[in-house]
Write an enzyme that holds these catalytic residues in place. Sequence first.
Site, PDB file in Angstrom:
ATOM      1  N   ASN A 296       8.774  -2.932 -10.567  1.00 38.50           N
ATOM      2  CA  ASN A 296       7.111  -3.195 -10.251  1.00 38.50           C
ATOM      3  C   ASN A 296       6.799  -2.772  -8.802  1.00 38.50           C
ATOM      4  O   ASN A 296       5.727  -2.762  -8.706  1.00 38.50           O
ATOM      5  CB  ASN A 296       7.410  -4.798 -10.032  1.00 38.50           C
ATOM      6  CG  ASN A 296       6.267  -5.581  -9.585  1.00 38.50           C
ATOM      7  OD1 ASN A 296       5.154  -5.502  -9.982  1.00 38.50           O
ATOM      8  ND2 ASN A 296       6.489  -5.827  -8.496  1.00 38.50           N
TER       9      ASN A 296
ATOM     10  N   ARG B 187       6.681 -10.807  -4.125  1.00 42.37           N
ATOM     11  CA  ARG B 187       5.331 -11.056  -3.913  1.00 42.37           C
ATOM     12  C   ARG B 187       4.439 -10.703  -5.044  1.00 42.37           C
ATOM     13  O   ARG B 187       5.088  -9.897  -5.889  1.00 42.37           O
ATOM     14  CB  ARG B 187       4.670 -10.570  -2.777  1.00 42.37           C
ATOM     15  CG  ARG B 187       5.239 -10.904  -1.097  1.00 42.37           C
ATOM     16  CD  ARG B 187       4.377 -10.633  -0.063  1.00 42.37           C
ATOM     17  NE  ARG B 187       4.448  -8.933   0.205  1.00 42.37           N
ATOM     18  CZ  ARG B 187       3.515  -8.276   0.143  1.00 42.37           C
ATOM     19  NH1 ARG B 187       2.052  -8.657  -0.245  1.00 42.37           N
ATOM     20  NH2 ARG B 187       3.617  -7.060   0.600  1.00 42.37           N
TER      21      ARG B 187
ATOM     22  N   GLY C   3     -10.685   7.579  -4.762  1.00 39.54           N
ATOM     23  CA  GLY C   3     -10.046   7.439  -3.824  1.00 39.54           C
ATOM     24  C   GLY C   3      -8.272   6.956  -3.973  1.00 39.54           C
ATOM     25  O   GLY C   3      -7.715   6.869  -3.012  1.00 39.54           O
ATOM     26  N   GLN C   4      -8.162   7.504  -5.403  1.00 35.58           N
ATOM     27  CA  GLN C   4      -6.812   6.969  -5.647  1.00 35.58           C
ATOM     28  C   GLN C   4      -6.043   8.256  -6.541  1.00 35.58           C
ATOM     29  O   GLN C   4      -5.134   8.166  -7.579  1.00 35.58           O
ATOM     30  CB  GLN C   4      -6.570   6.061  -6.674  1.00 35.58           C
ATOM     31  CG  GLN C   4      -7.001   4.540  -5.748  1.00 35.58           C
ATOM     32  CD  GLN C   4      -6.590   3.293  -6.437  1.00 35.58           C
ATOM     33  OE1 GLN C   4      -6.649   3.227  -7.747  1.00 35.58           O
ATOM     34  NE2 GLN C   4      -6.129   2.532  -5.652  1.00 35.58           N
TER      35      GLN C   4
ATOM     36  N   TYR D  68      -2.156   7.710  -6.195  1.00 39.47           N
ATOM     37  CA  TYR D  68      -1.873   6.349  -7.070  1.00 39.47           C
ATOM     38  C   TYR D  68      -2.101   6.718  -8.445  1.00 39.47           C
ATOM     39  O   TYR D  68      -1.152   6.398  -9.175  1.00 39.47           O
ATOM     40  CB  TYR D  68      -2.691   5.164  -6.334  1.00 39.47           C
ATOM     41  CG  TYR D  68      -2.361   3.804  -7.267  1.00 39.47           C
ATOM     42  CD1 TYR D  68      -1.330   3.273  -6.588  1.00 39.47           C
ATOM     43  CD2 TYR D  68      -3.122   3.286  -8.135  1.00 39.47           C
ATOM     44  CE1 TYR D  68      -0.819   1.854  -7.134  1.00 39.47           C
ATOM     45  CE2 TYR D  68      -2.908   2.125  -8.980  1.00 39.47           C
ATOM     46  CZ  TYR D  68      -1.814   1.344  -8.088  1.00 39.47           C
ATOM     47  OH  TYR D  68      -1.643   0.312  -8.592  1.00 39.47           O
TER      48      TYR D  68
END
Length: 241
Positions: free
Chosen positions: A82, A12, A143-144, A147
Amino acid sequence: MARVALVTGGTRGIGAAISKALKAAGYKVAASYAGNDAAAEKFKAETGISVYKWDVSNFDACAEGVKKVEAELGPVDILVNNAGITRDTAFHKMTLEQWNAVINTNLGSLFNMTRQVIEGMRARKFGRVISISSINGQKGQFGQVNYSAAKAGDIGFTKALALENAKGGITVNVIAPGYINTEMVQAVPKDVLEKNVIPQIPVNRLGEPEEIARAVVFLAAEEAGFITGSTLTINGGQYHA
Ligand SMILES: NC(=O)c1ccc[n+]([C@@H]2O[C@H](COP(=O)([O-])OP(=O)(O)OC[C@H]3O[C@@H](n4cnc5c(N)ncnc54)[C@H](OP(=O)(O)O)[C@@H]3O)[C@@H](O)[C@H]2O)c1
């Protein structure tokens, strides 16, 4: 004989574009995914690319998955790390589960996957490890915290592993995309994209998955042997580390 390329999260979004571009460039491609069987089957039917399901945050699952790919297609010469997820929330509300999920999927996976193939690459004196970081690992993002930490970690991983393998024909590089038009970004509310995201991008649009894929093909090439330990920023001019 065509070299074998394994793309995690290759069914995807950016990963699907990478899988297709590598196939078009002549590689034998394996695309892995986590759990969206319908998307994977559709991708397989459309492209003829083999798909494999396992969780890249689980070391043993990666060992088993890579073994299966290598038995069916041959030794992995090109690994594209990825697969990635987001679990956004302000740090003062972040749960340990949100932290661990993002760190293990976006950073732990680089250990879990690369460790399975590096010894073979070293023995064959050829390898390409290409990981997908993010602009938000370079500059930080509200907010990350989870991440941004994981994606910054991908860059450190790349720099150190590149040094260890530079003499052995193995290159290790990382791409830091800006905002790319995939389901991950389509999950951001449209008005936030239009008011807050796109105005920050000098090229004035989202990037397309194919614009990341062509850089992966470039780095995977035999002729790219002098490029290692580098971070390739592809973000429409938004940020330069
Ligand atoms: N989109 C952007 O703007 C952007 C910007 C910068 C960086 N990136 C990075 O680029 C990469 C691809 O992003 P995308 O937007 O293309 O994502 P996406 O459309 O959400 O696709 C993610 C892919 O990764 C797979 N995946 C997720 N968790 C996994 C796990 N634990 N084990 C195995 N596979 C897993 C998914 O499998 P299923 O289909 O089974 O769910 C899917 O194939 C990520 O690392 C992301 O952080 C994206």
